[in-house]
Design an enzyme around this catalytic site. Structure first.
Site, PDB file in Angstrom:
ATOM      1  N   ARG A 131      -4.109 -18.519  89.022  1.00 54.07           N
ATOM      2  CA  ARG A 131      -3.182 -18.091  90.072  1.00 54.07           C
ATOM      3  C   ARG A 131      -2.270 -19.211  90.571  1.00 54.07           C
ATOM      4  O   ARG A 131      -1.490 -18.975  91.496  1.00 54.07           O
ATOM      5  CB  ARG A 131      -3.964 -17.495  91.247  1.00 54.07           C
ATOM      6  CG  ARG A 131      -4.776 -16.264  90.860  1.00 54.07           C
ATOM      7  CD  ARG A 131      -5.590 -15.758  92.021  1.00 54.07           C
ATOM      8  NE  ARG A 131      -4.753 -15.096  93.010  1.00 54.07           N
ATOM      9  CZ  ARG A 131      -5.149 -14.817  94.254  1.00 54.07           C
ATOM     10  NH1 ARG A 131      -6.363 -15.194  94.663  1.00 54.07           N
ATOM     11  NH2 ARG A 131      -4.334 -14.195  95.083  1.00 54.07           N
ATOM     12  N   HIS A 174     -13.169 -14.614 101.275  1.00 57.83           N
ATOM     13  CA  HIS A 174     -13.836 -13.312 101.426  1.00 57.83           C
ATOM     14  C   HIS A 174     -15.235 -13.494 102.017  1.00 57.83           C
ATOM     15  O   HIS A 174     -15.776 -12.580 102.643  1.00 57.83           O
ATOM     16  CB  HIS A 174     -13.953 -12.609 100.073  1.00 57.83           C
ATOM     17  CG  HIS A 174     -12.666 -12.001  99.591  1.00 57.83           C
ATOM     18  ND1 HIS A 174     -11.745 -12.707  98.851  1.00 57.83           N
ATOM     19  CD2 HIS A 174     -12.160 -10.759  99.764  1.00 57.83           C
ATOM     20  CE1 HIS A 174     -10.720 -11.918  98.572  1.00 57.83           C
ATOM     21  NE2 HIS A 174     -10.946 -10.740  99.111  1.00 57.83           N
ATOM     22  N   ASP A 248      -3.381 -12.521 105.421  1.00 55.08           N
ATOM     23  CA  ASP A 248      -4.209 -12.083 104.306  1.00 55.08           C
ATOM     24  C   ASP A 248      -5.108 -10.970 104.868  1.00 55.08           C
ATOM     25  O   ASP A 248      -5.112 -10.694 106.075  1.00 55.08           O
ATOM     26  CB  ASP A 248      -5.033 -13.251 103.767  1.00 55.08           C
ATOM     27  CG  ASP A 248      -5.418 -13.071 102.297  1.00 55.08           C
ATOM     28  OD1 ASP A 248      -5.376 -11.925 101.803  1.00 55.08           O
ATOM     29  OD2 ASP A 248      -5.764 -14.071 101.650  1.00 55.08           O
TER      30      ASP A 248
END
Length: 333
Positions: A131, A174, A248
Site C-alpha cells: 500500500r 483495527h 478513518d
C-alpha cells in the site's frame, strides 16, 4: 450498511438530507450492475423534494489498487508495484485515471485513495499489502500527486491518507492505537512531505490516522483523529489545509467503542474533523448521531465551527457537481 441492499433507514436519512454520503465495501457489491442499481436508488432518494440539501451524495469506496479494491477492474497495480515499475510516473497517472473511470462507471464520485504513507520497514503493516509507493518520501510525494491529479481530472475526488502517516507502524489500528514516537523534525522530513505535495496539488479530502503522536500533542493515548494539536495545529495550521477532513473508520479499536463512541465522535469534531466514517452497525450510527446532537445543543460543539465544517463538505459536493458538468456527466443533487 450491511449486505447488498441499502436499508430503509438509510434511504430515509438521505431523503431528508441527514447523510452526507455512503461508503461501499466488498460485502455491498456483487457485480457492477448490482452496485450501479443501488447507487441509482440512492441518487433517487437524494433527489427527494423532502431533502433540503441540494447537492450530490458522496458515494465512495477504497479503490487503491492491488489487494485493496472494492470494485473489479482498475487500478490493477498496487502502489508498491507502481513504485517499482520501469515508468512509475506514467503508471501512477494511469492508475488515477483508471480509478476515476472505474468508479464513475457505476456512479461513485469519491475514492478513499491514494495512500501517502512512507513505509520504513519492509513487510510492516503498510508495506505487507503493497500500500506504499516507496520508503523514499520524495517518491511517495511525486507518485501520489500524479495519481491525485489524474483521478481528480477524471471527475472523482481523491483522499490523501492516512494523516500524518502510518508508514512506520507495526500495529494495526483495527486492534489498538499505534504510537509514533518520532520528533517533529523527523515527521517534517519523512511523513509530512507527501501530504504537503497533495495539499499543494488540490487534493479534495484528507483522511486521519488513528495513531498517537506524542511529539505533537504530548499524549501517547490520543489518536490523531481526536487531537486538536494534530488536526488543527499541524494539518490546518502548519500545512494550511482548508479542505474536508474525514476520519478513518470509527469502528476501529484505536477508538473507544460501545457507548463511548458517541463521545469519541464529539472529540473528533472538536479536533477538526468534518466527516465521520462509520461502518454498518446501526447502534454505532445512533450513538454517534445522538452524541453529536447533544454536544451541539449543550454548546460543546460551537455553531460557527459546525457551519464552517458543513461549508467545507458542501464545497466538496459543489466541486463534484461542477467537475461532472464539465465532463458532461449527469450529476444528481
Amino acid at each position: 450498511y450491511r449486505g447488498l441492499t441499502p436499508p430503509a433507514s438509510l434511504i430515509w436519512l438521505i431523503q431528508h438530507g441527514e447523510a452526507a454520503g455512503v461508503i461501499f465495501f466488498s460485502a455491498n457489491i456483487s457485480s457492477r450492475t448490482q452496485i450501479a442499481g443501488v447507487i441509482q436508488e440512492l441518487d433517487q432518494a437524494n433527489a427527494s423534494k423532502l431533502n433540503p440539501v441540494r447537492a450530490p451524495l458522496l458515494l465512495m469506496t477504497d479503490q487503491e489498487g492491488g489487494l485493496v479494491r472494492r470494485l473489479s477492474g482498475q487500478p490493477y497495480l498496487s502502489e508498491k508495484q507502481i513504485g517499482q515499475s520501469a515508468h512509475p510516473g506514467a503508471q501512477a497517472r494511469a492508475a488515477g485515471a483508471g480509478a476515476a473511470a472505474n468508479l464513475l462507471g457505476v456512479g461513485m464520485n469519491v475514492n478513499l485513495a491514494p495512500v501517502l504513507d512512507v513505509y520504513r520497514t519492509p513487510g510492516n503493516f503498510i508495506d505487507q499489502y503493497g500500500r506504499s509507493y516507496s520508503s523514499n518520501p520524495r517518491t511517495v510525494s511525486s507518485l501520489s500527486a500524479d495519481f491525485i491529479t489524474a483521478q481528480q481530472g477524471g471527475g472523482v475526488a481523491a483522499t490523501a491518507k492516512h494523516f500524518p502517516g502510518l508508514g512506520d507502524t507495526a500495529l494495526d489500528a483495527h486492534w489498538g492505537t499505534p504510537i509514533v514516537p518520532h520528533a517533529l523534525e523527523r515527521l517534517q522530513r519523512v511523513e509530512l512531505p507527501p501530504f504537503e505535495a497533495a495539499i499543494g496539488g488540490g487534493v479534495q479530502m484528507v483522511m486521519t490516522a488513528h495513531m498517537a503522536l506524542p511529539a505533537v500533542d504530548g499524549r501517547a493515548d490520543v489518536p490523531a483523529t481526536l487531537s486538536p494539536a494534530v488536526l488543527g495545529g499541524l494539518l490546518r495550521g502548519k500545512l494550511g489545509y482548508q479542505g474536508v477532513i474525514v476520519t478513518d473508520a470509527m469502528d476501529m479499536h484505536a477508538i473507544r467503542q460501545g457507548e463511548a463512541l458517541g463521545e469519541q465522535a464529539v472529540r473528533a469534531v472538536q479536533a477538526g474533523v468534518d466527516l465521520l466514517l462509520l461502518g454498518g452497525d446501526a447502534d454505532d450510527q445512533r450513538r454517534v448521531y445522538e452524541g453529536l446532537l447533544r454536544a451541539a445543543h449543550d454548546g460543546r460543539l460551537e455553531e460557527e465551527a459546525l457551519r464552517r465544517s458543513a461549508g467545507r463538505v458542501l464545497a466538496l459536493k459543489e466541486w463534484i457537481r461542477q467537475t461532472g458538468l464539465q465532463l458532461g456527466l449527469s450529476v444528481v443533487g
